[in-house]
Every structure is written in C-alpha cells, then in structure tokens.
Motif scaffolding. Sequence first.
Motif, PDB file in Angstrom:
ATOM      1  N   THR A   1     -63.497 -71.003 -23.038  1.00  0.00           N
ATOM      2  CA  THR A   1     -62.332 -70.158 -23.319  1.00  0.00           C
ATOM      3  C   THR A   1     -61.087 -71.017 -23.477  1.00  0.00           C
ATOM      4  N   LEU A   2     -60.163 -70.536 -24.297  1.00  0.00           N
ATOM      5  CA  LEU A   2     -58.926 -71.261 -24.571  1.00  0.00           C
ATOM      6  C   LEU A   2     -57.718 -70.364 -24.310  1.00  0.00           C
ATOM      7  N   ASP A   3     -57.823 -69.551 -23.278  1.00  0.00           N
ATOM      8  CA  ASP A   3     -56.698 -68.682 -22.928  1.00  0.00           C
ATOM      9  C   ASP A   3     -55.450 -69.508 -22.616  1.00  0.00           C
ATOM     10  N   VAL A   4     -55.662 -70.631 -21.921  1.00  0.00           N
ATOM     11  CA  VAL A   4     -54.589 -71.579 -21.615  1.00  0.00           C
ATOM     12  C   VAL A   4     -55.173 -72.981 -21.733  1.00  0.00           C
ATOM     13  N   HIS A   5     -54.317 -73.976 -21.690  1.00  0.00           N
ATOM     14  CA  HIS A   5     -54.805 -75.360 -21.672  1.00  0.00           C
ATOM     15  C   HIS A   5     -55.729 -75.544 -20.467  1.00  0.00           C
ATOM     16  N   PRO A   6     -56.907 -76.167 -20.635  1.00  0.00           N
ATOM     17  CA  PRO A   6     -57.874 -76.263 -19.519  1.00  0.00           C
ATOM     18  C   PRO A   6     -57.347 -77.030 -18.311  1.00  0.00           C
TER      19      PRO A   6
ATOM     20  N   ARG B   1     -58.337 -80.149 -30.145  1.00  0.00           N
ATOM     21  CA  ARG B   1     -58.488 -80.915 -31.372  1.00  0.00           C
ATOM     22  C   ARG B   1     -57.599 -82.157 -31.390  1.00  0.00           C
ATOM     23  N   TYR B   2     -56.438 -82.065 -30.769  1.00  0.00           N
ATOM     24  CA  TYR B   2     -55.493 -83.177 -30.805  1.00  0.00           C
ATOM     25  C   TYR B   2     -55.406 -83.897 -29.464  1.00  0.00           C
ATOM     26  N   GLN B   3     -56.356 -83.609 -28.580  1.00  0.00           N
ATOM     27  CA  GLN B   3     -56.463 -84.287 -27.286  1.00  0.00           C
ATOM     28  C   GLN B   3     -55.106 -84.391 -26.595  1.00  0.00           C
ATOM     29  N   LEU B   4     -54.482 -83.240 -26.433  1.00  0.00           N
ATOM     30  CA  LEU B   4     -53.169 -83.190 -25.804  1.00  0.00           C
ATOM     31  C   LEU B   4     -53.292 -83.151 -24.295  1.00  0.00           C
ATOM     32  N   LEU B   5     -52.563 -84.033 -23.625  1.00  0.00           N
ATOM     33  CA  LEU B   5     -52.491 -83.984 -22.175  1.00  0.00           C
ATOM     34  C   LEU B   5     -51.825 -82.675 -21.746  1.00  0.00           C
ATOM     35  N   TYR B   6     -52.125 -82.251 -20.526  1.00  0.00           N
ATOM     36  CA  TYR B   6     -51.563 -80.996 -20.033  1.00  0.00           C
ATOM     37  C   TYR B   6     -50.040 -81.050 -20.035  1.00  0.00           C
ATOM     38  N   SER B   7     -49.480 -82.155 -19.557  1.00  0.00           N
ATOM     39  CA  SER B   7     -48.018 -82.270 -19.511  1.00  0.00           C
ATOM     40  C   SER B   7     -47.423 -82.261 -20.915  1.00  0.00           C
ATOM     41  N   THR B   8     -48.108 -82.911 -21.864  1.00  0.00           N
ATOM     42  CA  THR B   8     -47.623 -82.922 -23.246  1.00  0.00           C
ATOM     43  C   THR B   8     -47.675 -81.527 -23.849  1.00  0.00           C
ATOM     44  N   TRP B   9     -48.777 -80.814 -23.577  1.00  0.00           N
ATOM     45  CA  TRP B   9     -48.900 -79.453 -24.102  1.00  0.00           C
ATOM     46  C   TRP B   9     -47.797 -78.552 -23.566  1.00  0.00           C
ATOM     47  N   LEU B  10     -47.511 -78.639 -22.277  1.00  0.00           N
ATOM     48  CA  LEU B  10     -46.457 -77.800 -21.704  1.00  0.00           C
ATOM     49  C   LEU B  10     -45.115 -78.069 -22.373  1.00  0.00           C
TER      50      LEU B  10
ATOM     51  N   PRO C   1     -39.047 -72.381 -19.806  1.00  0.00           N
ATOM     52  CA  PRO C   1     -40.067 -73.396 -20.061  1.00  0.00           C
ATOM     53  C   PRO C   1     -41.289 -73.266 -19.155  1.00  0.00           C
ATOM     54  N   MET C   2     -41.106 -72.704 -17.961  1.00  0.00           N
ATOM     55  CA  MET C   2     -42.230 -72.563 -17.043  1.00  0.00           C
ATOM     56  C   MET C   2     -43.278 -71.599 -17.573  1.00  0.00           C
ATOM     57  N   ASP C   3     -42.888 -70.722 -18.483  1.00  0.00           N
ATOM     58  CA  ASP C   3     -43.845 -69.779 -19.056  1.00  0.00           C
ATOM     59  C   ASP C   3     -44.884 -70.469 -19.943  1.00  0.00           C
ATOM     60  N   ALA C   4     -44.625 -71.727 -20.271  1.00  0.00           N
ATOM     61  CA  ALA C   4     -45.568 -72.464 -21.117  1.00  0.00           C
ATOM     62  C   ALA C   4     -46.923 -72.617 -20.449  1.00  0.00           C
ATOM     63  N   THR C   5     -46.972 -72.553 -19.118  1.00  0.00           N
ATOM     64  CA  THR C   5     -48.251 -72.696 -18.419  1.00  0.00           C
ATOM     65  C   THR C   5     -49.217 -71.563 -18.758  1.00  0.00           C
ATOM     66  N   GLY C   6     -48.700 -70.430 -19.201  1.00  0.00           N
ATOM     67  CA  GLY C   6     -49.560 -69.292 -19.504  1.00  0.00           C
ATOM     68  C   GLY C   6     -49.751 -69.042 -20.990  1.00  0.00           C
ATOM     69  N   LEU C   7     -49.248 -69.942 -21.842  1.00  0.00           N
ATOM     70  CA  LEU C   7     -49.360 -69.742 -23.283  1.00  0.00           C
ATOM     71  C   LEU C   7     -50.763 -70.083 -23.781  1.00  0.00           C
ATOM     72  N   SER C   8     -51.201 -69.338 -24.777  1.00  0.00           N
ATOM     73  CA  SER C   8     -52.556 -69.487 -25.307  1.00  0.00           C
ATOM     74  C   SER C   8     -52.764 -70.865 -25.924  1.00  0.00           C
ATOM     75  N   PHE C   9     -53.966 -71.395 -25.685  1.00  0.00           N
ATOM     76  CA  PHE C   9     -54.380 -72.686 -26.251  1.00  0.00           C
ATOM     77  C   PHE C   9     -55.381 -72.459 -27.393  1.00  0.00           C
TER      78      PHE C   9
END
Length: 244
Positions: free
Chosen positions: A98-103, A124-133, A147-155
Amino acid sequence: MSADPRPDHEEPSTPAARPPGFWDSPLRSRLALTAGAVVLMLLLLWWWRPLLLIPGTQPLVMSGGDPYLRALMRTISASESNVLRPYHVLHGNDYVWTLDVHPNRCESIGRGPNRGNCSTAAGRYQLLYSTWLELAARHHPQRTDDPMDATGLSFAPVYQDEVVHAWLSDPRWGNLSAQLRAGRVQPVLRRLSGTWTSLGYGIENNSMSRELPGIYRQLLKEELAQAAEDEEVPAPKNKKAAQR
C-alpha cells in the motif's frame, strides 16, 4: 460396321500416388510448429524489450508535464528503481503493498560506502522519508498550510510523479528543462548526482549508470512523440465533458 477395338470392360485407372507433403510427417510438423512458436516469442520479447530489460523506464502514471523533465524522471528511475513495480520498491528491493503514505521503513544497506547503515528510500525515485516530507509540503497537490500534515499525504504513484516533476521544475536546479533542450544531458545528470547517487557521477553507481545518457535520448523521443499526439487531441471544453 467396324468392330469396337475397346474391351467390353475397361479397368478403372489408378490415380498416381501423391508424393508425401511436408506436413505429412509428424516430426517435421512438430519441428515447424516449435520453430514458429520460438519466432513469435522472440518477436514479442523484442517488442517488450524496454519493459523487460529496463523496467524502470516504464511510462509515468501522471499525465501532462514537460516532456524533457518526464524523460529525465524515467531516466532517473532506470538506475534508482529498475524493477517491474518501481513505485512500490524499497531500498534493497523489498516491496510494500500500500502507498497510503510514505512507508518510512529503514532498510539495511548491504553494500557501498554507506554499508551498515539503513535507508528509508522508497518509491520510483527512492525518496528518503525526510526528503518526501519536505517536498510533499511544498509540491503535493493535497498539501495544506501546515507542513506537519505532509506525514499523512498519499504516496500513490501519481503523487510521486507530480511531486518530483514539480521539484525538478524548481529554479534551484538552474532550469533543467532549458539545459536538456540544449542537449546538456550529462551536466544535468552530474547536477542531480548529489541527490540520486547512481546517475553516473555519485558514490553509488551501478550497471545502468553509464547507459543513462543514451537511455534519456531514447525516452525523450517517446515523450516528444506522446506530447505531439496529445496536442492533436482537443481538450474537453468543461469538466462535465471531461467526465463523459
């Protein structure tokens, strides 16, 4: 009245025996069918060779965008996530369903200069969790002012594409699209190697790294052809028309 020289009863003529044909031999028939199947399989493999040999270059899920950047994104994933399911892959080639959020799973690094550490790189772009946020807070279509809402954004795949496309469009890179239009592929790959370290100028090159300039040129042809085709299709006049 002259006598009929023909006998009263003529013997029926026997038709000449037909020479055996190619398909009359079971062995030859099997060999021919096998050869035909092999040729068909080779043709299919040739047709599907980009997906089979370089699956990371498969088309993006997102629609639209700059064809030069789209080709660049597909080139990046040719070395960063060259697998059949690039959007779901984690560092080390494990997968998530599942890709609901960054793993945000820190997978062990087994080789290279960072061996012994772990990485949260995903997608696909091998994004680190911190980079994705950081990127999602700036570029995700569903972002909020917090910005804290980024933790729940779809991946989801389409958001991976859209966020990275927006990031590569950022002026901080020095207008990558213009450089690519000028044919400066290798300088662009060098510029991005600090972020994606397998692009040929980083610390984690792989078997695909030196092939990337050629891969980019081929993918650019595909993207430009697709962009030209999309321009020929008239856009819907309104949202209702688009939904029909």
